[in-house]
Design an enzyme around this catalytic site. Structure first.
Site, mmCIF file in Angstrom:
data_model
loop_
_atom_site.group_PDB
_atom_site.id
_atom_site.type_symbol
_atom_site.label_atom_id
_atom_site.label_comp_id
_atom_site.label_asym_id
_atom_site.label_seq_id
_atom_site.Cartn_x
_atom_site.Cartn_y
_atom_site.Cartn_z
ATOM 1 N N LEU A 199 -41.742 80.828 32.777
ATOM 2 C CA LEU A 199 -41.287 81.925 33.651
ATOM 3 C C LEU A 199 -39.805 82.221 33.439
ATOM 4 O O LEU A 199 -39.375 83.376 33.465
ATOM 5 C CB LEU A 199 -41.537 81.564 35.117
ATOM 6 C CG LEU A 199 -42.997 81.521 35.556
ATOM 7 C CD1 LEU A 199 -43.137 80.802 36.894
ATOM 8 C CD2 LEU A 199 -43.581 82.932 35.646
ATOM 9 N N MET A 200 -39.006 81.186 33.227
ATOM 10 C CA MET A 200 -37.563 81.364 33.079
ATOM 11 C C MET A 200 -37.214 81.967 31.720
ATOM 12 O O MET A 200 -36.322 82.801 31.607
ATOM 13 C CB MET A 200 -36.843 80.019 33.241
ATOM 14 C CG MET A 200 -36.868 79.474 34.651
ATOM 15 S SD MET A 200 -36.301 77.767 34.755
ATOM 16 C CE MET A 200 -34.528 77.972 34.579
ATOM 17 N N LYS A 279 -34.517 80.662 44.761
ATOM 18 C CA LYS A 279 -33.873 81.945 44.435
ATOM 19 C C LYS A 279 -34.675 82.627 43.323
ATOM 20 O O LYS A 279 -34.899 82.050 42.269
ATOM 21 C CB LYS A 279 -32.436 81.693 43.977
ATOM 22 C CG LYS A 279 -31.747 82.930 43.366
ATOM 23 C CD LYS A 279 -30.287 82.648 42.990
ATOM 24 C CE LYS A 279 -29.674 83.813 42.213
ATOM 25 N NZ LYS A 279 -28.287 83.562 41.774
ATOM 26 N N ASP A 284 -30.256 89.199 36.881
ATOM 27 C CA ASP A 284 -28.985 89.339 37.606
ATOM 28 C C ASP A 284 -27.940 90.015 36.717
ATOM 29 O O ASP A 284 -27.295 89.358 35.905
ATOM 30 C CB ASP A 284 -28.487 87.953 38.062
ATOM 31 C CG ASP A 284 -27.187 88.044 38.865
ATOM 32 O OD1 ASP A 284 -26.802 89.174 39.243
ATOM 33 O OD2 ASP A 284 -26.577 86.982 39.118
ATOM 34 N N SER A 289 -20.765 94.935 40.965
ATOM 35 C CA SER A 289 -19.783 93.979 40.402
ATOM 36 C C SER A 289 -20.376 93.457 39.087
ATOM 37 O O SER A 289 -20.676 92.261 38.934
ATOM 38 C CB SER A 289 -19.546 92.815 41.361
ATOM 39 O OG SER A 289 -19.349 93.263 42.689
ATOM 40 N N LYS A 291 -21.638 92.134 35.577
ATOM 41 C CA LYS A 291 -21.220 90.989 34.766
ATOM 42 C C LYS A 291 -20.776 91.467 33.389
ATOM 43 O O LYS A 291 -21.226 92.526 32.936
ATOM 44 C CB LYS A 291 -22.422 90.054 34.559
ATOM 45 C CG LYS A 291 -22.773 89.189 35.738
ATOM 46 C CD LYS A 291 -23.973 88.316 35.395
ATOM 47 C CE LYS A 291 -24.373 87.436 36.567
ATOM 48 N NZ LYS A 291 -23.368 86.452 36.947
ATOM 49 N N ASP A 302 -32.479 83.766 36.183
ATOM 50 C CA ASP A 302 -31.869 83.605 37.505
ATOM 51 C C ASP A 302 -32.935 83.475 38.609
ATOM 52 O O ASP A 302 -32.610 83.424 39.794
ATOM 53 C CB ASP A 302 -30.924 84.788 37.777
ATOM 54 C CG ASP A 302 -29.793 84.416 38.731
ATOM 55 O OD1 ASP A 302 -29.490 83.215 38.851
ATOM 56 O OD2 ASP A 302 -29.233 85.327 39.365
ATOM 57 N N ASP A 361 -22.215 90.340 42.873
ATOM 58 C CA ASP A 361 -22.741 89.321 41.955
ATOM 59 C C ASP A 361 -22.992 87.989 42.671
ATOM 60 O O ASP A 361 -23.603 87.091 42.112
ATOM 61 C CB ASP A 361 -21.768 89.136 40.779
ATOM 62 C CG ASP A 361 -22.398 88.398 39.617
ATOM 63 O OD1 ASP A 361 -23.639 88.261 39.619
ATOM 64 O OD2 ASP A 361 -21.653 87.963 38.718
ATOM 65 N N ARG A 365 -26.976 83.884 47.377
ATOM 66 C CA ARG A 365 -26.796 83.383 48.745
ATOM 67 C C ARG A 365 -27.305 84.398 49.773
ATOM 68 O O ARG A 365 -27.716 84.014 50.869
ATOM 69 C CB ARG A 365 -25.325 83.006 48.969
ATOM 70 C CG ARG A 365 -24.371 84.137 48.788
ATOM 71 C CD ARG A 365 -22.932 83.668 48.573
ATOM 72 N NE ARG A 365 -22.691 83.249 47.193
ATOM 73 C CZ ARG A 365 -21.521 82.803 46.726
ATOM 74 N NH1 ARG A 365 -20.486 82.703 47.525
ATOM 75 N NH2 ARG A 365 -21.392 82.465 45.471
HETATM 76 N N1 BES Z 1 -26.681 83.824 38.896
HETATM 77 C C1 BES Z 1 -25.304 83.662 38.996
HETATM 78 C C2 BES Z 1 -24.835 82.241 38.746
HETATM 79 C C3 BES Z 1 -25.080 81.664 37.382
HETATM 80 C C4 BES Z 1 -24.131 81.753 36.399
HETATM 81 C C5 BES Z 1 -26.252 80.988 37.113
HETATM 82 C C6 BES Z 1 -24.350 81.191 35.166
HETATM 83 C C7 BES Z 1 -26.460 80.425 35.878
HETATM 84 C C8 BES Z 1 -25.521 80.519 34.902
HETATM 85 C C9 BES Z 1 -24.806 84.061 40.392
HETATM 86 O O1 BES Z 1 -25.540 85.059 41.023
HETATM 87 C C10 BES Z 1 -23.415 84.559 40.241
HETATM 88 O O2 BES Z 1 -23.231 85.511 39.552
HETATM 89 N N2 BES Z 1 -22.489 83.898 40.890
HETATM 90 C C11 BES Z 1 -21.108 84.244 40.800
HETATM 91 C C12 BES Z 1 -20.503 84.070 42.166
HETATM 92 C C13 BES Z 1 -19.116 84.623 42.289
HETATM 93 C C14 BES Z 1 -19.131 86.123 42.201
HETATM 94 C C15 BES Z 1 -18.523 84.169 43.596
HETATM 95 C C16 BES Z 1 -20.448 83.324 39.771
HETATM 96 O O3 BES Z 1 -20.837 82.173 39.676
HETATM 97 O O4 BES Z 1 -19.573 83.776 39.058
HETATM 98 ZN ZN ZN Z 2 -24.911 87.036 40.526
HETATM 99 ZN ZN ZN Z 3 -27.555 85.201 40.421
#
Ligand code: BES
Ligand code: ZN
Ligand code: ZN
Length: 516
Positions: A199-200, A279, A284, A289, A291, A302, A361, A365
């Site tokens: 799935l991942m 989750k 994602d 915002s 990436k 994700d 992003d 949460r």
């Molecule tokens: N899905 C990401 C976190 C992530 C990053 C998982 C790399 C696996 C590998 C999450 O939704 C995210 O983007 N988090 C941000 C939070 C920040 C904006 C406070 C992050 O980690 O940069």
């Molecule tokens: Zn994110």
């Molecule tokens: Zn995420």
């Protein structure tokens, strides 16, 4: 069209005319055998074979040990050596190095090197035979049938669904051991993890929220007697006032789904359930915002929390664990669009708390907040949520361990004990007030979805945010961002999405089941 059909007919005829011994099918009908050998301890003489390997050696009047001596120095841990034509039932025999017979659990490292060595060695042997296009292997239990099965099933898996040229499908079976139960368990644990890997790894255009649910439903169909699957629609989420989850799903054209699984394995139907929450962001992009584009493709995984949680419930059902489990997976994409949530927007979660979304992003949460609120309505005996939540988790521990944030020493102990057995390490992280302050000082709302004063300790800030939605006494948040993918750190898992820590979740549920 006609030309194509003719070409196909000629090819088919050619195939029929080929001598049988050289045909592909025939190659795959060959049986392989994986046998273990230990590293010599001190002054030990000769070769130190496992029980099954020693019996095999005896049946050949010592030929195997003789050949091993001729083949050179002792086999190092995880290495394999092939022997052809020494036994009429097994044209290919892979002998694998298990390390020292004396190895065991290292308390400081929380690591069972004996079990890990077995997984690594069996996996290496099976893969060597897979390269030879052997279609079926029999495997030595190497002293621990469950770990041997895990090594075989995890080691042979690769995601080649979308490639024209696929690796040989290899089936495996226990060789020369009475511990069939241990082997079967190991197969179920590993197949669970492989389901999560599937799935991942699958691209986000294949595993949409809807496709995710369909796959899980299919996998649970054989266990319909003990399992109910509820697929909640957007209208239901609106009724439930899941404003935080809906704010993430808004930007995407793909409909969100809130998946709810009920596994009733306990004889006491009223027994409070174990609640697992995952989750489920099937992609994602970061939303508004956005990436950076480099490695953004990895964000197809994700939904690793949802994948490991749902796969562990499939495994629990296959094992018929005497326990009740409820699984929740809020599933959606996080995309930018004209309708998407914007930085600074304020949304209201199911429990009435308002959240200023300063960074779209930090979406995991948000979806978990509503799922956790909903989860409390089942009065669970413990809540474990699993999420690829923060890049900061990867910075902190890398792929060595899943970070565990928990308000319960009991739950921590249970998870840690389970992880020593599976080799999927966990490490306890703090839930200090220090981090709570970062998320409870929003300009416009009750909460802020990112740390207000600093980016430091990002994994802890995310955990502190989730804590605002928990009132239960036994809750653990597992941040699996660091263990999401594997390069070569876990030798028995090929490069790609890891499916970690599915087996630890299954082991944890099994321990709960058997402790009553
Ligand atoms: N899905 C990401 C976190 C992530 C990053 C998982 C790399 C696996 C590998 C999450 O939704 C995210 O983007 N988090 C941000 C939070 C920040 C904006 C406070 C992050 O980690 O940069
Ligand atoms: Zn994110
Ligand atoms: Zn995420």
């Amino acid at each position: 069209m006609l030309v194509v059909r003719k070409a196909a007919q000629t090819a088919a005829r050619k195939h029929l005319c080929r001598p049988f011994s050289a045909s592909h099918t025939h190659l795959q009908e060959r049986k392989g055998l994986v046998l273990g050998v230990f590293e010599k301890d001190g002054e030990e003489e000769g070769v130190h074979l496992t029980e099954a390997a020693a019996r095999f050696d005896q049946s050949l009047s010592g030929k195997l040990s003789e050949l091993l001596k001729i083949a050179g120095p002792g086999l190092k841990k995880g290495k394999s050596r092939l022997f052809y034509g020494i036994h009429q039932d097994f044209p290919c025999v892979a002998v694998v190095g298990l390390g020292k017979d004396s190895e065991g659990v290292c308390e400081a490292e929380k690591w069972d090197s004996r079990k890990e060595n077995i997984r690594q060695a069996v996996s290496a042997g099976c893969r060597t035979l897979q390269e030879l296009e052997v279609g079926h292997v029999e495997v030595d239990d190497c002293g621990d049938a469950k770990s041997a099965a895990e090594g075989a099933v995890l080691g042979l898996f690769s995601y080649d669904e979308l490639k024209s040229k696929k690796k040989t499908r290899v089936t495996s079976q226990l060789h020369g051991s009475a511990d069939v139960d241990g082997w079967k368990k190991g197969v179920i644990y590993a197949e669970g993890q492989n389901l999560a890997r599937f799935l991942m790894e699958a691209p986000a255009n294949r595993i949409t929220p809807t496709a995710f649910v369909n796959t899980i439903e299919e996998k649970l169909a054989p266990h319909a007697e003990r399992v109910t699957v509820k697929k909640r629609s957007k209208a239901w989420m609106e009724e439930q006032q899941m404003g935080a989850f809906l704010s993430v799903a808004r930007g995407s054209e793909e409909p969100p789904v809130f998946l709810e699984l009920h596994y009733s394995g306990s004889a006491v139907s009223q027994q409070p359930p174990l609640l697992l929450v995952g989750k489920g962001i099937t992609f994602d992009s970061g939303g508004i915002s956005l990436k950076p584009s480099q490695s953004m493709d990895a964000m197809r995984a994700d939904m690793g929390g949802a994948a490991t949680v749902c796969a562990s419930i499939v495994a629990a059902a296959a094992l018929k664990l005497p326990v009740n489990i409820i699984g929740l997976a809020p599933l959606c994409e996080n995309m930018p669009s004209g309708k998407a949530t914007k930085p600074g927007d304020v949304v209201t979660a199911k429990n009435g708390k308002t959240i200023q979304v300063d960074n779209t992003d930090a979406e995991g949460r948000l979806i978990l907040a509503d799922a956790l609120c909903y989860g409390h309505t089942f009065n669970p005996r413990a809540i474990v949520n699993v999420a690829t939540l923060t890049g900061a988790m990867d910075v902190a521990l890398g792929s060595a361990a899943t970070g565990v944030f928990t308000n319960s020493d009991w739950l921590w102990e249970q998870l840690q004990q389970a992880s020593v057995v599976t080799g999927d390490r966990v490490w306890r992280m703090p839930l200090f007030q220090h981090y709570t302050k970062q998320v409870t000082d929003s300009q416009l709302a009750d909460l802020n979805n990112i740390g207000k004063y600093s980016r430091s300790g990002g994994a802890c800030t995310a955990a502190a945010f989730l804590k605002e939605f928990v009132t239960a006494p036994h809750w653990a948040h597992l941040d699996i961002a660091g263990v999401m993918s594997n390069k070569d750190e876990v030798p028995y898992i090929r490069k790609g999405m890891s499916g970690r820590p599915t087996r630890t979740l299954v082991e944890f549920a099994a321990r709960l089941a058997h402790s009553g």
